[in-house]
Design an enzyme around this catalytic site. Structure first.
Site, short mmCIF file in Angstrom:
data_model
loop_
_atom_site.label_atom_id
_atom_site.label_comp_id
_atom_site.label_asym_id
_atom_site.label_seq_id
_atom_site.Cartn_x
_atom_site.Cartn_y
_atom_site.Cartn_z
N HIS A 126 -32.18 60.49 60.51
CA HIS A 126 -31.60 59.52 61.48
C HIS A 126 -32.28 58.60 62.13
O HIS A 126 -32.05 57.25 62.25
CB HIS A 126 -30.46 60.55 62.19
CG HIS A 126 -29.90 59.52 63.37
ND1 HIS A 126 -28.71 58.76 63.29
CD2 HIS A 126 -30.10 59.36 64.66
CE1 HIS A 126 -28.66 58.13 64.13
NE2 HIS A 126 -29.21 58.76 65.25
N HIS A 131 -32.71 54.11 63.03
CA HIS A 131 -33.23 53.62 64.07
C HIS A 131 -34.47 52.53 64.02
O HIS A 131 -34.65 51.53 64.91
CB HIS A 131 -33.37 54.21 65.33
CG HIS A 131 -32.16 54.76 65.87
ND1 HIS A 131 -31.05 54.07 66.14
CD2 HIS A 131 -31.61 56.21 66.01
CE1 HIS A 131 -29.92 54.93 66.66
NE2 HIS A 131 -30.47 56.24 66.57
N GLU A 171 -26.38 52.90 68.66
CA GLU A 171 -25.98 53.78 67.54
C GLU A 171 -24.76 53.03 66.69
O GLU A 171 -24.69 53.53 65.30
CB GLU A 171 -25.28 55.11 68.28
CG GLU A 171 -26.53 55.82 69.11
CD GLU A 171 -27.23 56.56 68.12
OE1 GLU A 171 -27.16 56.71 66.73
OE2 GLU A 171 -28.18 57.09 68.54
N SER A 190 -27.55 55.27 59.03
CA SER A 190 -27.84 56.59 58.44
C SER A 190 -26.73 57.55 57.85
O SER A 190 -26.91 58.57 57.49
CB SER A 190 -28.76 57.37 59.41
OG SER A 190 -28.11 57.62 60.62
FE LIG Z 1 -29.62 57.95 67.20
#
Ligand SMILES: [Fe+2]
Length: 267
Positions: A126, A131, A171, A190
Site C-alpha cells: 500500500h 503512495h 488516500e 492499491s
Molecule cells: Fe495510505
C-alpha cells in the site's frame, strides 16, 4: 494513514540486517508480485497520468519487494522526499513528524496470503505502490509535506479534522482530466476492487472543496460512499499556500456532516 492502534498489530515490521538489507520470505515476495501484477493490469486508463509517470520513474520490481533505498533514491531526486522504515503501527506524533520532514513512513511488512484482498493496516505494498508514485509529483509532494507540518502543531481535535482532508485527497482522491475521471489516491490505487468501484456509477462524487472534505466522516473498513474530485493537482499546491488551519477552524465551527454509512457496530 496510520493511527494509534486500539489493539496491537499481528504484523511485525522487518528489521534490516547489518548491511542495511531487509530480507523477506519467498511467500512475501510472491505476495508482492501477485499484488503488483494485478494492479498493473487495472490501472492504465484509471490512474492519473501523474501517477503512471511516477510509476515509470520508480521502476518498481515486480518479482520481489523493493528495498526502501531503491524508492528513496528516486523520490530524493524528484521532490526531496524519501521513505522511512517504521514499525507496523505508529502514533500521530511520529506520523506527522516524518511527513513534516519529507519522509513517508513505510512499515516493512507485507500482508499474509489470507489477507490478500484487504487489510486495514497499511503494508509495504500500500505505502510504496499506492503512495510513492504520487510523491514524485511536486504538488502532491508539497501538500503532503504541508499536511505533516500542520498536523504536528495541531490540537487533537484539529488533527481529527485534518485526517479527513488527508483521507479524501492522499488516500481516496479522484481527478478530472481531459481524458475523463482518474484516480490519484493511494488507498484506491492499491486496491483492485476500489479501483473499479471508485470510477463506477455506484459512489457519489463531488467537486473537491477543503471545508467540505474536512467535515465529511469516513470509515476505513468499507469502500467509500463519497469521493471528492479535483480539477487539477494544482489545487493541492494551492492548499499549501492558503491558511489551511483557518479552514479547519471553519469546519470545526460548522461541524461534521451526517455519515452516509451505518455506524461500524451496526454494520
Ligand atoms: Fe495510505
Amino acid at each position: 494513514m496510520k493511527k494509534e492502534a486500539k489493539k496491537a498489530s499481528k504484523y511485525v515490521a522487518r528489521e534490516p540486517n547489518e548491511e542495511g538489507f531487509i530480507e523477506y520470505s519467498d511467500i512475501e515476495h510472491q505476495t508482492w508480485q501477485r499484488l503488483i501484477e494485478r494492479q498493473l493490469d487495472v490501472l492504465p486508463g484509471r490512474a492519473c497520468d501523474e501517477y503512471m509517470h511516477g510509476l515509470e520513474l520508480l521502476d518498481l520490481p515486480t518479482d520481489r519487494i523493493p528495498q526502501l533505498e531503491e524508492v528513496s533514491s528516486v523520490l530524493r531526486r524528484e521532490t526531496g522526499w524519501e521513505v522511512a522504515r517504521v514499525p507496523a503501527l505508529i502514533g500521530f506524533e511520529t506520523f506527522f513528524g516524518l511527513l513534516a520532514d519529507r519522509k513517508f513512513p513505510v512499515a516493512t511488512f507485507i500482508r499474509t496470503p489470507e489477507e490478500f484482498d484487504y487489510l486495514q493496516e497499511p503494508d509495504i505494498f500500500h505505502e510504496i505502490f499506492g503512495h510513492c508514485a504520487m510523491l514524485t509529483n511536486p504538488a502532491f509532494a508539497n501538500f503532503t509535506h504541508k499536511y505533516g507540518q500542520l498536523g504536528l502543531k495541531a490540537s487533537p481535535k484539529e488533527r481529527a479534522y485534518l485526517a479527513r482532508l488527508y483521507w479524501f485527497t492522499v488516500e481516496f482522491g479522484l481527478l478530472n482530466t481531459a481524458d475523463g475521471l482518474r484516480i490519484y489516491g493511494g488507498g484506491i490505487l492499491s486496491s483492485p476492487k476500489e479501483t473499479l468501484y471508485a470510477l463506477s456509477n455506484q459512489p457519489e462524487r463531488f467537486d473537491f472543496d477543503p471545508v467540505t472534505a474536512l467535515r465529511t466522516p469516513y470509515r476505513i473498513d468499507i469502500v467509500q460512499p463519497i469521493y471528492y474530485v479535483l480539477n487539477s493537482l494544482q489545487q493541492l499546491q494551492e492548499l499549501t499556500e492558503i491558511d489551511l488551519m483557518a479552514k479547519v477552524q471553519e469546519a470545526i465551527d460548522m461541524g461534521l456532516f451526517e455519515p452516509r454509512f451505518p455506524p461500524k457496530d451496526a454494520a
